[in-house]
Scaffold this motif. Structure first.
Motif, PDB file in Angstrom:
ATOM      1  N   LEU A 236      -5.545  -0.558  13.809  1.00  0.00           N
ATOM      2  CA  LEU A 236      -5.996   0.163  12.629  1.00  0.00           C
ATOM      3  C   LEU A 236      -6.670  -0.752  11.606  1.00  0.00           C
ATOM      4  CD1 LEU A 236      -2.867   2.446  12.144  1.00  0.00           C
ATOM      5  CD2 LEU A 236      -5.174   3.252  12.718  1.00  0.00           C
ATOM      6  N   LEU A 237      -6.181  -1.976  11.479  1.00  0.00           N
ATOM      7  CA  LEU A 237      -6.598  -2.845  10.382  1.00  0.00           C
ATOM      8  C   LEU A 237      -7.794  -3.735  10.708  1.00  0.00           C
ATOM      9  CD1 LEU A 237      -3.069  -3.974   9.148  1.00  0.00           C
ATOM     10  CD2 LEU A 237      -4.603  -2.338   8.024  1.00  0.00           C
TER      11      LEU A 237
ATOM     12  N   LEU B 214      -3.008  -7.264   0.476  1.00  0.00           N
ATOM     13  CA  LEU B 214      -2.547  -5.888   0.666  1.00  0.00           C
ATOM     14  C   LEU B 214      -1.446  -5.818   1.717  1.00  0.00           C
ATOM     15  CD1 LEU B 214      -6.039  -4.136   0.695  1.00  0.00           C
ATOM     16  CD2 LEU B 214      -4.324  -3.969  -1.127  1.00  0.00           C
ATOM     17  N   GLY B 215      -0.241  -5.429   1.298  1.00  0.00           N
ATOM     18  CA  GLY B 215       0.871  -5.313   2.219  1.00  0.00           C
ATOM     19  C   GLY B 215       0.864  -3.986   2.948  1.00  0.00           C
ATOM     20  N   VAL B 216       0.806  -4.034   4.267  1.00  0.00           N
ATOM     21  CA  VAL B 216       0.795  -2.834   5.107  1.00  0.00           C
ATOM     22  C   VAL B 216       1.980  -2.918   6.053  1.00  0.00           C
ATOM     23  CG1 VAL B 216      -0.493  -1.520   6.823  1.00  0.00           C
ATOM     24  CG2 VAL B 216      -1.705  -2.580   4.908  1.00  0.00           C
ATOM     25  N   PHE B 217       2.966  -2.042   5.840  1.00  0.00           N
ATOM     26  CA  PHE B 217       4.231  -2.124   6.559  1.00  0.00           C
ATOM     27  C   PHE B 217       4.317  -1.176   7.749  1.00  0.00           C
ATOM     28  CE2 PHE B 217       7.207  -3.863   3.010  1.00  0.00           C
ATOM     29  CZ  PHE B 217       6.252  -4.811   2.671  1.00  0.00           C
ATOM     30  N   HIS B 218       3.405  -0.208   7.828  1.00  0.00           N
ATOM     31  CA  HIS B 218       3.471   0.774   8.909  1.00  0.00           C
ATOM     32  C   HIS B 218       2.120   1.470   9.055  1.00  0.00           C
ATOM     33  CE1 HIS B 218       3.981   3.301   5.394  1.00  0.00           C
ATOM     34  NE2 HIS B 218       5.197   2.808   5.170  1.00  0.00           N
ATOM     35  N   ALA B 219       1.991   2.255  10.116  1.00  0.00           N
ATOM     36  CA  ALA B 219       0.715   2.899  10.419  1.00  0.00           C
ATOM     37  C   ALA B 219       0.272   3.855   9.315  1.00  0.00           C
ATOM     38  CB  ALA B 219       0.815   3.645  11.751  1.00  0.00           C
ATOM     39  N   ALA B 220       1.223   4.539   8.680  1.00  0.00           N
ATOM     40  CA  ALA B 220       0.865   5.461   7.607  1.00  0.00           C
ATOM     41  C   ALA B 220       0.175   4.728   6.468  1.00  0.00           C
ATOM     42  CB  ALA B 220       2.104   6.199   7.105  1.00  0.00           C
ATOM     43  N   ALA B 221       0.693   3.542   6.123  1.00  0.00           N
ATOM     44  CA  ALA B 221       0.061   2.750   5.067  1.00  0.00           C
ATOM     45  C   ALA B 221      -1.317   2.262   5.504  1.00  0.00           C
ATOM     46  CB  ALA B 221       0.950   1.570   4.697  1.00  0.00           C
ATOM     47  N   ALA B 222      -1.446   1.898   6.774  1.00  0.00           N
ATOM     48  CA  ALA B 222      -2.755   1.469   7.280  1.00  0.00           C
ATOM     49  C   ALA B 222      -3.770   2.601   7.173  1.00  0.00           C
ATOM     50  CB  ALA B 222      -2.625   1.004   8.729  1.00  0.00           C
ATOM     51  N   ARG B 223      -3.332   3.815   7.474  1.00  0.00           N
ATOM     52  CA  ARG B 223      -4.251   4.957   7.384  1.00  0.00           C
ATOM     53  C   ARG B 223      -4.604   5.262   5.928  1.00  0.00           C
ATOM     54  NH1 ARG B 223      -0.600   6.712  11.561  1.00  0.00           N
ATOM     55  NH2 ARG B 223      -1.634   6.532  13.598  1.00  0.00           N
ATOM     56  N   THR B 224      -3.642   5.060   5.023  1.00  0.00           N
ATOM     57  CA  THR B 224      -3.944   5.211   3.594  1.00  0.00           C
ATOM     58  C   THR B 224      -5.034   4.230   3.186  1.00  0.00           C
ATOM     59  OG1 THR B 224      -1.721   5.973   3.041  1.00  0.00           O
ATOM     60  CG2 THR B 224      -3.002   4.994   1.256  1.00  0.00           C
TER      61      THR B 224
ATOM     62  N   VAL C 115       0.811  -1.215   0.000  1.00  0.00           N
ATOM     63  CA  VAL C 115       0.000   0.000   0.000  1.00  0.00           C
ATOM     64  C   VAL C 115       0.846   1.268   0.000  1.00  0.00           C
ATOM     65  CG1 VAL C 115      -1.749   1.275   1.327  1.00  0.00           C
ATOM     66  CG2 VAL C 115      -1.955  -1.202   1.054  1.00  0.00           C
ATOM     67  N   HIS C 116       2.070   1.197   0.497  1.00  0.00           N
ATOM     68  CA  HIS C 116       2.913   2.403   0.529  1.00  0.00           C
ATOM     69  C   HIS C 116       3.570   2.699  -0.820  1.00  0.00           C
ATOM     70  CE1 HIS C 116       5.867  -0.815   1.287  1.00  0.00           C
ATOM     71  NE2 HIS C 116       6.734  -0.004   0.685  1.00  0.00           N
ATOM     72  N   GLU C 117       3.448   1.795  -1.790  1.00  0.00           N
ATOM     73  CA  GLU C 117       4.125   1.976  -3.070  1.00  0.00           C
ATOM     74  C   GLU C 117       3.303   2.808  -4.044  1.00  0.00           C
ATOM     75  OE1 GLU C 117       6.813  -2.112  -3.050  1.00  0.00           O
ATOM     76  OE2 GLU C 117       5.034  -1.996  -4.328  1.00  0.00           O
ATOM     77  N   ASP C 118       3.994   3.568  -4.853  1.00  0.00           N
ATOM     78  CA  ASP C 118       3.342   4.400  -5.865  1.00  0.00           C
ATOM     79  C   ASP C 118       2.555   3.516  -6.833  1.00  0.00           C
ATOM     80  OD1 ASP C 118       2.807   6.822  -7.308  1.00  0.00           O
ATOM     81  OD2 ASP C 118       4.332   6.235  -8.757  1.00  0.00           O
ATOM     82  N   GLY C 119       1.298   3.876  -7.063  1.00  0.00           N
ATOM     83  CA  GLY C 119       0.476   3.150  -8.014  1.00  0.00           C
ATOM     84  C   GLY C 119      -0.181   1.894  -7.471  1.00  0.00           C
ATOM     85  N   TRP C 120      -0.235   1.754  -6.160  1.00  0.00           N
ATOM     86  CA  TRP C 120      -0.759   0.510  -5.591  1.00  0.00           C
ATOM     87  C   TRP C 120      -2.203   0.239  -5.972  1.00  0.00           C
ATOM     88  CZ3 TRP C 120      -4.676  -0.173  -1.899  1.00  0.00           C
ATOM     89  CH2 TRP C 120      -5.181   0.987  -1.320  1.00  0.00           C
ATOM     90  N   LEU C 121      -3.006   1.286  -6.060  1.00  0.00           N
ATOM     91  CA  LEU C 121      -4.409   1.083  -6.434  1.00  0.00           C
ATOM     92  C   LEU C 121      -4.530   0.602  -7.879  1.00  0.00           C
ATOM     93  CD1 LEU C 121      -6.385   4.005  -4.744  1.00  0.00           C
ATOM     94  CD2 LEU C 121      -6.807   1.548  -4.479  1.00  0.00           C
ATOM     95  N   ASP C 122      -3.661   1.107  -8.756  1.00  0.00           N
ATOM     96  CA  ASP C 122      -3.659   0.640 -10.145  1.00  0.00           C
ATOM     97  C   ASP C 122      -3.315  -0.840 -10.217  1.00  0.00           C
ATOM     98  OD1 ASP C 122      -4.193   3.249 -10.930  1.00  0.00           O
ATOM     99  OD2 ASP C 122      -2.090   3.720 -11.321  1.00  0.00           O
ATOM    100  N   ILE C 123      -2.352  -1.256  -9.405  1.00  0.00           N
ATOM    101  CA  ILE C 123      -1.960  -2.670  -9.403  1.00  0.00           C
ATOM    102  C   ILE C 123      -3.098  -3.533  -8.859  1.00  0.00           C
ATOM    103  CG2 ILE C 123      -0.252  -4.348  -8.642  1.00  0.00           C
ATOM    104  CD1 ILE C 123       0.779  -2.127 -10.548  1.00  0.00           C
ATOM    105  N   ALA C 124      -3.752  -3.050  -7.810  1.00  0.00           N
ATOM    106  CA  ALA C 124      -4.889  -3.793  -7.258  1.00  0.00           C
ATOM    107  C   ALA C 124      -5.993  -3.948  -8.298  1.00  0.00           C
ATOM    108  CB  ALA C 124      -5.413  -3.086  -6.012  1.00  0.00           C
ATOM    109  N   THR C 125      -6.257  -2.894  -9.051  1.00  0.00           N
ATOM    110  CA  THR C 125      -7.275  -2.962 -10.103  1.00  0.00           C
ATOM    111  C   THR C 125      -6.861  -3.937 -11.196  1.00  0.00           C
ATOM    112  OG1 THR C 125      -7.962  -0.684  -9.684  1.00  0.00           O
ATOM    113  CG2 THR C 125      -8.531  -1.610 -11.832  1.00  0.00           C
ATOM    114  N   ALA C 126      -5.571  -3.916 -11.554  1.00  0.00           N
ATOM    115  CA  ALA C 126      -5.069  -4.843 -12.572  1.00  0.00           C
ATOM    116  C   ALA C 126      -5.232  -6.293 -12.119  1.00  0.00           C
ATOM    117  CB  ALA C 126      -3.608  -4.537 -12.881  1.00  0.00           C
ATOM    118  N   LEU C 127      -4.962  -6.558 -10.856  1.00  0.00           N
ATOM    119  CA  LEU C 127      -5.148  -7.907 -10.329  1.00  0.00           C
ATOM    120  C   LEU C 127      -6.614  -8.311 -10.360  1.00  0.00           C
ATOM    121  CD1 LEU C 127      -2.692  -7.817  -7.303  1.00  0.00           C
ATOM    122  CD2 LEU C 127      -2.467  -9.261  -9.331  1.00  0.00           C
ATOM    123  N   ARG C 128      -7.469  -7.413  -9.937  1.00  0.00           N
ATOM    124  CA  ARG C 128      -8.905  -7.710  -9.966  1.00  0.00           C
ATOM    125  C   ARG C 128      -9.357  -8.024 -11.390  1.00  0.00           C
ATOM    126  NH1 ARG C 128     -12.453  -2.701  -9.656  1.00  0.00           N
ATOM    127  NH2 ARG C 128     -11.900  -2.842 -11.863  1.00  0.00           N
ATOM    128  N   ASP C 129      -8.899  -7.214 -12.347  1.00  0.00           N
ATOM    129  CA  ASP C 129      -9.279  -7.426 -13.749  1.00  0.00           C
ATOM    130  C   ASP C 129      -8.758  -8.756 -14.276  1.00  0.00           C
ATOM    131  OD1 ASP C 129     -10.484  -4.954 -13.648  1.00  0.00           O
ATOM    132  OD2 ASP C 129      -8.919  -3.915 -14.794  1.00  0.00           O
TER     133      ASP C 129
END
Length: 235
Positions: free
Chosen positions: A177-178, A135-145, A114-128
């Motif tokens: 958070l999760l 979803l990899g969440v490495f820290h609280a900031a990513a969890a809040r994202t 989730v902290h990586e640039d374009g993560w939502l695009d990759i998630a959509t590509a996987l869904r398609d």
């Protein structure tokens, strides 16, 4: 699905960083078969090319997944979509979207950090592509994202990772958070935090994982023999 014990067989570790690190499809399949005999039904692996570099290209992914699947036909097999492998977010999404046509070599799920640039695009590509999302969440900031954006359609679990040098306090912070998201959480550590977080997750009945991606050492701090030994210690 019940409690998940996942084996993470190789990760981004360099070839030669451990004498038993599986790099080739055949080595990954052999390790997977040993771990499956111990009860593992979920595998996370990083496909490589002929020189051992991580890849997202369809042919290498398909070959690796198909060879491992032949060895463990009743297990789920996941791969990575790490941005460090293909930094260009557009190209990375194109490659992942192309996995839709891999037939027997198509992974069951793939990890998206989730902290990586374009993560939502990759998630959509996987869904398609009809591939589950971890979803990899490495820290609280990513969890809040993730809380702000919402859980993408097709998500099978959240992979909560406690970094090396962190403690179960960081695990608590991530879980606080999760857990309200209502999605299964697989909690694990890395290197120095691997075994403490594994035990913490197990004691709480959470999904977790172990393998040479997460730690090169056994519980007593000696070098692990291989993935199967780590799974035996975990079981």
């Amino acid at each position: 699905m019940g409690f998940v014990l996942q084996a993470c067989l190789n990760g981004a570790r360099e070839p030669g960083s451990h004498p038993s690190l599986p790099i080739t499809p055949q080595a990954l399949a052999a390790d997977a078969a040993e771990c499956a005999a111990l009860g593992v039904r979920s595998f996370h692996l990083h496909p490589r090319d002929v020189v051992g570099s991580e890849v997202l290209a369809g042919p290498e992914v398909a070959t690796t997944v198909a060879v491992v699947r032949a060895a463990v036909p009743h297990a789920e097999i996941g791969v990575t979509t790490g941005a460090w492998i293909v930094p260009d977010r557009v190209r990375r999404a194109e490659l992942v979207r192309g996995w839709a046509g891999l037939a027997a070599g198509r992974p069951d799920f793939a990890s998206v950090n989730v902290h990586e640039d374009g993560w939502l695009d990759i998630a959509t590509a996987l869904r398609d592509a009809g591939i589950g999302i971890e979803l990899g969440v490495f820290h609280a900031a990513a969890a809040r994202t993730l809380l702000d954006e919402g859980v993408p359609e097709g998500t099978v679990r959240v992979l909560a990772e406690v970094q090396p040098g962190e403690t179960t306090r960081h695990a608590d912070e991530l879980l606080d958070l999760l857990v309200p998201l209502g999605v299964p959480v697989l909690l694990h550590g890395e290197d120095g935090s691997a075994w403490p977080v594994f035990d913490y997750a197990s004691a709480r009945g959470l999904d977790t994982r172990i393998g040479l991606e997460d730690t090169l050492t056994a519980r007593d701090g000696t070098r692990a023999v291989d993935n199967a030994q780590l799974v035996r210690l975990a079981v």
